[in-house]
Write an enzyme that holds these catalytic residues in place. Structure first.
Site, PDB file in Angstrom:
ATOM      1  N   LYS A   1     -41.098   2.409   2.518  1.00 15.32           N
ATOM      2  CA  LYS A   1     -41.919   1.216   2.760  1.00 15.32           C
ATOM      3  C   LYS A   1     -41.047   0.132   3.391  1.00 15.32           C
ATOM      4  O   LYS A   1     -39.879  -0.037   3.001  1.00 15.32           O
ATOM      5  CB  LYS A   1     -42.489   0.744   1.416  1.00 15.32           C
ATOM      6  CG  LYS A   1     -43.546  -0.355   1.505  1.00 15.32           C
ATOM      7  CD  LYS A   1     -44.122  -0.641   0.117  1.00 15.32           C
ATOM      8  CE  LYS A   1     -45.219  -1.692   0.134  1.00 15.32           C
ATOM      9  NZ  LYS A   1     -45.818  -1.911  -1.200  1.00 15.32           N
TER      10      LYS A   1
ATOM     11  N   SER B   1     -50.804  -1.886  -1.189  1.00 16.18           N
ATOM     12  CA  SER B   1     -50.157  -2.246   0.044  1.00 16.18           C
ATOM     13  C   SER B   1     -49.299  -1.147   0.667  1.00 16.18           C
ATOM     14  O   SER B   1     -48.987  -1.226   1.855  1.00 16.18           O
ATOM     15  CB  SER B   1     -49.286  -3.481  -0.185  1.00 16.18           C
ATOM     16  OG  SER B   1     -48.258  -3.198  -1.112  1.00 16.18           O
TER      17      SER B   1
ATOM     18  N   SER C   1     -49.977  -1.019  -5.862  1.00 20.34           N
ATOM     19  CA  SER C   1     -49.705  -0.712  -4.451  1.00 20.34           C
ATOM     20  C   SER C   1     -49.150   0.670  -4.161  1.00 20.34           C
ATOM     21  O   SER C   1     -49.082   1.054  -2.998  1.00 20.34           O
ATOM     22  CB  SER C   1     -48.757  -1.748  -3.861  1.00 20.34           C
ATOM     23  OG  SER C   1     -49.498  -2.852  -3.424  1.00 20.34           O
TER      24      SER C   1
HETATM   25  N1  GLN Z   1     -53.302  -5.329  -4.314  1.00 21.38           N
HETATM   26  C1  GLN Z   1     -52.548  -6.100  -5.248  1.00 21.38           C
HETATM   27  C2  GLN Z   1     -52.194  -7.425  -4.622  1.00 21.38           C
HETATM   28  O1  GLN Z   1     -52.694  -7.701  -3.602  1.00 21.38           O
HETATM   29  C3  GLN Z   1     -51.317  -5.357  -5.647  1.00 21.38           C
HETATM   30  C4  GLN Z   1     -50.277  -5.361  -4.601  1.00 21.38           C
HETATM   31  C5  GLN Z   1     -49.045  -4.633  -4.968  1.00 21.38           C
HETATM   32  O2  GLN Z   1     -49.002  -3.874  -5.916  1.00 21.38           O
HETATM   33  N2  GLN Z   1     -47.994  -4.944  -4.250  1.00 21.38           N
HETATM   34  O3  GLN Z   1     -51.450  -8.187  -5.118  1.00 21.38           O
END
Ligand code: GLN
Length: 491
Positions: free
Chosen positions: A80, A155, A179
């Site tokens: 990532k 994400s 994410s």
């Molecule tokens: N979708 C969640 C957020 O927007 C989790 C994101 C993540 O785990 N980085 O914060």
């Protein structure tokens, strides 16, 4: 060449160890596949070709010298793009870091490299890992290989797509509220968030430091387990990393769940979840029962508050972590400003996207004097209650299960106009981060539209091995993980 794409870690190891193929050939096969599918899928922010070539050459030398191969020798992996690898940009898919090149290496990258992995590229994400669809990327959205009209989740959408499409064998993501698990669920692969502190965060660009954790994605549980063993363990450069021995997780994959007590979380298997998701998860729970586990319902009422708590704590921590992007120390700087303050303001205004700004504002508000007690402090108190509720549940159960996400992958644009709708994608994953627990998403079915559904298994603190064991037992007893995305089955 083509037949080298879609293999598991152990399959590649056997081929390499038997000198049937070289690491260079494995890499070349993946590069060719990337060239054919990446233009449509857009999973990568950059390919790390020179580094990959050097890493493959090193593995080939080990093979030629007859050395014992390290656990990930010759295995193509995607990272990532919020994990630092020197020599290449680490952008977090943000304009503000577009030109940032870290001078240092993340601990996970170092460990993977020592284990012989081949880094194919850095994957797209929602800007600074804030989002659930990759649509918040400052550069481009990534497409779901099962149906390119759909989001891949986020994400870590790019990482999930790299694995699901066969562009890499495994990938690393980061998980602050879901994410890793949510995109794994949307893309039909396995994705694990380890216990908080299990994996070093050194070299991971911070979003919300008390929640962030790096973890692996793979097409089978064995690949996930091998990768987790490689990246886990204490690191003096991360004060939150746990100083405990690391099990060989793959040895824990016994296929045995006999006598395991499994609780199905009632608050997360009812209202707000799509019927087709619930159906698959119920069948999965029944299947675990048939394998010898004791399955019962368990109520965790405090999880209802998890989303609200998360959007105070995560934004508060983000507002502090993102204060460093001021146009001076990192990345993008507005050049025409007349004084320092205007330069800060313009750099941040132009460098950050809408969602990141929303979070910085929310978090700054929650931490401001006069509101701190009402919002931030209260959220911390409720976080504690959520954690205690999990602790009580784990006195009675070895594992908890629920859906990973309320729905299958949705269409592009379906939730971008309504942040709350987007936030609800993570309603079942967020409580796990708040409590610091290990959780995994594995394929457990397909919706009417043919899109994958994910089952989430949650363990107690440091119960990573039992999470993997139960997930693996389910995998071995079912066929869901064998179904490949069209992009990969056509390879
Ligand atoms: N979708 C969640 C957020 O927007 C989790 C994101 C993540 O785990 N980085 O914060």
């Amino acid at each position: 060449m083509k037949e080298l794409v879609g293999k598991s870690v152990q399959e590649l190891r056997a081929l390499l160890g038997g000198k049937a193929v070289s690491a260079r050939e494995v890499l070349a096969a993946h590069r060719q596949h990337i060239d054919s599918v990446e233009p449509e899928l857009q999973a990568f922010n950059c390919l790390t070709e020179d580094l990959a070539a050097r890493q493959a050459a090193r593995v080939d030398k080990l093979i030629a010298d007859g050395e014992v191969l390290p656990p990930l020798a010759g295995v193509p992996i995607a990272l990532k793009d919020n994990i630092c690898v020197p020599g290449y940009p680490t952008t977090c898919s943000s304009r503000i870091l577009e030109s940032y090149r870290p001078p240092y290496q993340a601990t996970v990258a170092e460990r993977l490299q020592e284990a012989g992995a081949i880094f194919v590229g850095k994957t797209n994400l929602d800007e600074f890992a804030m989002g659930s669809s990759t649509e918040n990327s400052g550069f481009k959205p990534t497409r779901n290989p099962w149906n390119t009209a759909m989001v891949p989740g986020g994400s870590s959408g790019g990482s999930a797509v790299a694995v699901a499409s066969g562009m890499s064998v495994i990938a690393l993501g980061s998980d602050t509220g879901g994410s890793i698990r949510q995109p794994a669920s949307f893309c039909g692969v396995a994705g694990m968030k380890p216990t908080y502190g299990r994996v070093s965060r050194f070299g991971l660009v911070a979003f919300a430091s008390s929640l962030d954790q790096i973890g692996p994605l793979g097409r089978c549980l064995e690949d996930v387990a091998i990768t987790l063993s490689v990246i886990s363990g204490h690191d003096g450069k991360d004060s939150t990393s746990l100083s405990l021995p690391v099990p060989e997780y793959v040895k824990e994959l016994t296929g045995d769940v006999e006598g395991l007590r499994i609780g199905v979380i009632s608050e997360l298997t009812g209202q707000g979840m799509d019927a087709e998701v619930l159906e698959s998860v119920e069948l999965a729970a029944r299947q675990l029962g048939q394998l010898g586990a004791g399955v019962e319902e368990v109520s965790l009422p405090a999880t209802r508050h998890a989303l609200a708590v998360y959007y105070l704590i995560a934004t508060a921590e983000a507002s502090a972590n993102l204060a460093r992007y001021d146009g001076v120390k990192y990345g993008y700087r507005h050049r025409q400003a007349e004084d320092l303050l205007s330069m800060y303001r313009a750099s941040r205004q132009e460098g950050f996207g809408v969602e990141v700004k929303r979070r910085i504002m929310l978090g700054t508000y929650a931490l401001s004097s006069g509101y701190y007690d009402a919002y931030y402090k209260k959220a911390q108190q409720v976080r504690r209650l959520i954690k205690e509720e999990f602790d009580r549940a784990f006195a009675r159960f070895d594992l908890l299960v629920c859906p990973t996400s309320p729905t299958v992958a949705f269409e592009f644009g379906a939730r971008t106009g309504d942040p709350l709708q987007m936030y609800l994608s993570d309603i079942a994953t967020i409580p796990v981060n708040l409590a610091g627990l290990p959780g995994i998403s594995i394929p457990c079915g397909f919706g009417k539209s043919g899109l994958p559904i994910g089952l989430q298994l949650i363990g107690p603190t440091l119960g990573d091995a039992q999470v993997l064991r139960a997930a693996h037992a389910f995998e071995q007893a079912t066929e869901f993980h064998k179904k490949r995305s069209p992009v990969l089955s056509a390879a």
